[in-house]
Every structure is written in structure tokens, then in C-alpha cells.
Scaffold this active site. Structure first.
Site, PDB file in Angstrom:
ATOM      1  CB  SER A  22       7.982  16.728 -21.796  1.00 52.47           C
ATOM      2  OG  SER A  22       6.627  17.079 -21.964  1.00 52.47           O
ATOM      3  CB  ILE A  23      13.750  17.854 -22.102  1.00 52.23           C
ATOM      4  CG1 ILE A  23      13.702  16.682 -23.087  1.00 52.23           C
ATOM      5  CG2 ILE A  23      15.099  17.859 -21.391  1.00 52.23           C
ATOM      6  CD1 ILE A  23      14.753  16.745 -24.179  1.00 52.23           C
TER       7      ILE A  23
END
EC number: 3.4.-.-
Length: 556
Positions: free
Chosen positions: A166-167
Site C-alpha cells: 500500500s505504499i
């Protein structure tokens, strides 16, 4: 040396020694010249001793400090044994001598952080973990622990490529911000303006509007991997009740202290009644067992999607779980819709536009995850099965969620990204003292907007913070004197099939300090990636950042 010379002279004096059959003495006798006397042996020993002594003395005078075992000198002599670290000669200090190398300046922080990572790795049983740290824009430490590939015993190293999960959302935010700065994207326009393929929505019979701004901060009401709306609503209600109970108890304690600790039967009765009512509501609202993300089938999709518009069919016809803007519901599918918005607003394919951004940011090892291409230094990904045996994760295709969790990267690239964001955030503070500073990749006002907490949001990896715009943000806070001081920082964590990650930025507190002799970025950036899922890394990254910040303050 004495033993060496004794052995040489003894060998030379022995009739069966090498000197009798060859060398100058043999040649001398074969030529019919008078025989050499025994003094020749002593002369040979003396000559050898003097030659070796001069050689050793010269070598010691010119010796350089020995390199660490991790970085051997390929041009060094194979017989040369390095001195122990504590005995290495140091160069004399002078005005021209640069500051000690970062590895020495932050030796204490590195040792402490390495020990912490070993503990975390052992605790969760992770095959491999890679960490990178930069201070004031310069990488000062990067290291891999364990294995990138267990089967082939390939160790982790700073260049190891892993899923960042999710970065990827924070990367997508840069694309949205660039389009917004260029006037090509209105954050508050209904998404149908850019993507008419996404149908207009209603909530409880009322027509509602989903905007780009709401999608960024997970306030759109679009679902995540859990499709059961009832379970999600029950869980949200249960969490809200627990939070309310904690607030009520806190208010009661405060009132109790203000009254000097005095309490009577009436207060006890009211308190007991509130607790009884709250517990009853909690029992009624307590949700059934909800699957975690890694039990959801959509996380393991193997279907290849050609573009973001095609990916919308996974969720575009599903109802909204909440009224847009009313509640926080973390949603990776919301970022799939944002990728489609990037395509329409920019006129480029999403991946092409992102690759241009990666090129600008010098993130040369960051790419979308695909199975077919050969990607150097790519790790394998692991999970523990029901029998607690380490196994390879199943094959997955992340093409449906590149924008929200589908990129691969290294800790070095993530450090570059974090520093680019930090530079843009701080450069406005330095304009008066440094007129020649280059502009940030994003404008200061844009970065302030991105790192400003948004109301009605949550930061699941740190309860002290709120979600902002594709980043979680914890604000500076101190409630009591000489007590805990909460530092301002921004971070995003990631969890994917067989992978966990975090990127954390701890800005330097510049408010009260003179900045005439400083240039941005000022602060600590930490990135950690791991080839095992469900490993919480944010608190570890924050501890590491604070360790380096402490050493940094001691040095400066």
C-alpha cells in the site's frame, strides 16, 4: 622474524639444502672458483634480515585502515590480514579532513536498530527483511537480514526488490497532485466527470457524489475486500462504541479528580448504570468473526487486467457501504478508480504516467509487479501454513490494483521518494535564507495539504494519528511537562500476499531553530520491506528514526 631467519640460515648451511644444488653458491663452485666460507651464511642471514626489516617498516608506514569484512578490497593482497577494528590507525584530523563517515557517526544507532530488526525478524519468523535510513537527504545505512530466497539461500541485500503493497497509494498521490497543480484535475469534481464508466451512486435512496478528494482519504464509501456490508457496519459500530466507552470513562475520571477524589453512592450508581448499558449495547453489537484481508478471495486474483477501466468491473456496481464523507473505510479499490482518473486527466496510460514520475524521482528500480519480466534481485514471498511451516505464497496478479498496492521497489528508491516529499514540504521555509534552492517536485502548499490530517479518518497503524491524503500523519503533541512528547511524522504501511512494508518520514523540528546554515531536506527517512505478510513495521520504523535522530542531535 628471528625464527624465519634462523630457518633460512640453517637451511643454507645444510649440505642437502637448496643452496648446494642451485643458486649463487652452486654456480660459484661449478665455475671452479675457490669455495665460499661459512661466513657467507651469516652474510646471507644479515642481508635477508635487513631487507625484510625495511620492507615491513615501509609497509607499516603506508598501511591504510583495514576495511570491514562486509566490504573487502578486491585489489588488496590475499595474504594481508586486516587489523582488528580497535587497532586501525586513524588519519590525523585537520581542517581539510571531512567529517567522519556516516557509518561511524551513527554507529550506535545502527547497532541498536540492527538488534531491534533481528528481534522483530526472529519474533515473527520472517525469512528476510531489508532496511534503509537517510539523514538530511543522505543515505547513511542500508542492510539486508535473512534470505530473499530461502530455497536457493540468496541473502537479502540493499538492492533486494520486494512488494511495497500500500505504499503504492502514496506514489499514486504524487500523480494526482501533479495533475492538480497543472490544473488538469479538480479534486472536488464528481468522478463521473473523468470516468463516466463508473456509475452514479445512491445511499439509502439519496443521490450522493463521490469525488477524487474523498477517494484519496478513504471517505468515499467504496468497499475494500470484504463484500459483506453487514459485517463491516457491525464492526464499525462496535469500534465506535468502544471508543465512546473509553471517552466516558476518561471524562468521569477527570470529573472525579476535579472534585478532589470525593465520591458518593449516587455517583457510583450512575457510573455502574453507564457501564451496564454500555456492556449491554456492546454484546448486542459485537460483530461475528470477520475474515481478515488475507482470507478474502479477491486478494488472490490471478486474472490479468489490461487497464484500470477494465479493473472497475470488480466493484463498480456494488453499493456504497457508507454515505460519502461520513465515515472512514479503507479501500484499495478506491485507488483503482483513482488510477482511471489519472489516465483520463493526463491522457496517458496509468503505468506510463507513473514511470515518468519514477524517472523524475530517480526511482530506477521501482516497477509494476508482473510475472513475466525478469526483474533483477526480486525476492520470493512467503507465508506460514496451518501447520506453521514456511511455504511459498500462491501466484497472484496485481494488475487490478497497481495504484493501491501493486508496485515493486527497494529501500533505496523509497528513501529517495521520502526525501523528495520532505524537500517539497520544507523548501518554502528556506526561501528567504537560500534564494538559489531548486523547487520541490511538489509545491510546498501541495505537500502541506497532503500531510494535513483529514477529519473523520483513522490511522490503523498508529492510533495517535489520522489519515491525510495517501499518508498517515501524527501531529506534534505534548500534554504534560517533562513527559511524553509526540513527534510529528508521516508514514504509510503496506501488507500484500507474502510481503509487509513501511515508509516513514520524521521531519526535523525547524520552528525555533535558525535555518540560515541548513538546506532541505532536514529529517530522518526510514524504509523497511519484508518478504512475509502480516508483519507490523510502523512502530519499528519510528523507533529506528528516533534512534538516528538522537545520534544526529548529538553530532550536530
Amino acid at each position: 622474524m628471528y625464527r624465519l631467519l634462523s630457518a633460512l640460515t640453517a637451511r643454507a648451511a645444510t649440505p642437502g639444502g637448496w643452496a648446494w644444488g642451485c643458486g649463487r653458491r652452486g654456480a660459484h663452485q661449478r665455475a671452479g672458483l675457490p669455495p665460499l666460507g661459512p661466513g657467507w651464511v651469516g652474510g646471507l642471514g644479515l642481508g635477508l634480515g635487513l631487507a625484510l626489516g625495511v620492507k615491513l617498516a615501509g609497509g607499516l608506514r603506508g598501511a591504510a585502515p583495514a576495511q570491514s569484512p562486509a566490504a573487502p578490497d578486491p585489489e588488496g593482497s590475499p595474504q594481508a590480514e586486516p587489523l582488528p577494528p580497535q587497532e586501525q590507525p586513524l588519519a590525523p584530523w585537520s581542517a581539510q579532513t571531512p567529517m567522519p563517515p556516516p557509518s561511524r557517526r551513527f554507529a550506535r544507532a545502527i547497532d541498536s536498530s540492527r538488534d531491534l530488526l533481528h528481534r522483530i525478524k526472529d519474533e515473527v519468523g520472517a525469512p528476510g527483511i531489508v532496511v534503509g535510513v537517510s539523514v538530511d537527504g543522505k543515505e547513511v545505512w542500508s542492510e539486508g537480514l535473512g534470505y530473499a530466497d530461502v530455497e536457493n539461500r540468496v541473502p537479502c541485500k540493499p538492492e533486494t526488490v520486494m512488494r511495497i503493497a500500500s505504499i503504492s497509494k502514496s506514489l499514486t498521490m504524487v500523480a494526482l497532485a501533479k495533475l492538480w497543480e497543472a490544473g488538469k484535475l479538480d479534486l472536488d469534481m464528481p468522478v463521473q466527470h473523468y470516468v463516466p464508466e463508473f456509475p452514479e451512486k445512491e445511499y439509502e435512496g439519496e443521490k450522493v457524489s463521490v469525488t477524487t478528494r474523498l477517494l484519496i482519504s478513504h471517505l468515499s464509501g467504496i468497499r475494500h475486500y470484504e463484500k459483506d456490508m453487514k459485517k463491516v457496519k457491525e464492526e464499525k459500530a462496535y469500534k465506535a462504541l468502544k471508543m465512546m466507552k473509553g471517552t466516558v470513562e476518561s471524562d468521569q475520571e477527570k470529573e472525579f479528580k476535579e472534585k478532589g477524589g470525593k465520591c458518593n453512592e449516587k455517583n457510583d450508581f450512575v457510573k455502574a448504570k453507564i457501564e451496564q448499558d454500555t456492556d449491554a449495547k456492546g454484546r448486542n453489537l459485537k460483530p461475528g468473526k470477520k475474515k481478515n484481508d488475507f482470507e478474502q478471495g479477491e486478494l488472490y486474483l490471478k486474472e490479468k487486467f489490461e487497464n484500470s477501466i477494465e479493473s472497475l468491473r470488480l466493484f463498480k456496481n456494488d453499493p456504497l457501504f457508507f454515505k460519502p464523507g461520513s465515515q472512514f473505510l479503507y479501500s484499495t479499490f478506491g485507488y483503482t478508480l483513482l488510477a482511471a482518473i489519472v489516465e483520463r486527466a493526463s491522457g496517458y496510460k496509468y503505468l506510463d504516467y507513473m514511470q515518468k514520475i519514477f524517472h523524475d524521482l530517480d526511482m530506477l528500480t521501482t516497477v509494476q509487479e508482473e510475472n513475466e519480466p525478469v526483474i533483477y534481485n526480486r525476492a520470493r514471498f512467503y507465508v506460514y501454513n496451518k501447520k506453521r511451516r514456511l511455504v511459498n505464497t500462491p501466484y497472484v496478479d496485481n494488475s487490478y490494483k497497481w495504484a493501491g498496492g501493486g508496485f515493486l521497489s527497494t529501500v533505496g528508491d523509497l528513501l529517495k521518494f521520502g526525501n523528495a516529499m520532505l524537500y517539497g514540504y520544507q523548501v518554502g521555509l528556506f526561501k528567504n535564507s537560500h534564494e538559489n534552492l531548486l523547487p520541490g517536485y511538489l509545491k510546498p502548499e501541495t505537500m502541506v495539504m497532503i500531510w494535513t490530517p483529514v477529519p473523520n479518518t483513522e490511522m490503523s497503524w498508529d492510533k495517535e494519528g489520522k489519515y491525510a491524503m495517501a499518508w498517515g500523519v501524527v501531529e506534534k503533541k505534548q500534554t504534560y511537562g517533562s513527559c511524553r512528547k509526540q513527534r510529528h511524522y508521516a508514514s504509510h504501511t503496506g501488507g500484500a500476499v507474502g510481503a509487509s512494508s513501511v515508509l516513514l518520514v520524521l521531519p526535523e523540528e525547524l520552528d525555533a531553530e535558525p535555518i540560515n546554515n541548513k538546506v532541505p531536506p532536514r529529517g530522518i527517512v526510514v524504509s523497511i520491506i519484508c518478504n512475509m505478510q502480516s508483519v507490523g513495521l510502523n512502530s519499528t520504523a519510528l523507533k529506528i528514526a528516533l534512534e538516528f535522530d538522537k545520534d544526529r542531535a548529538d553530532v550536530s
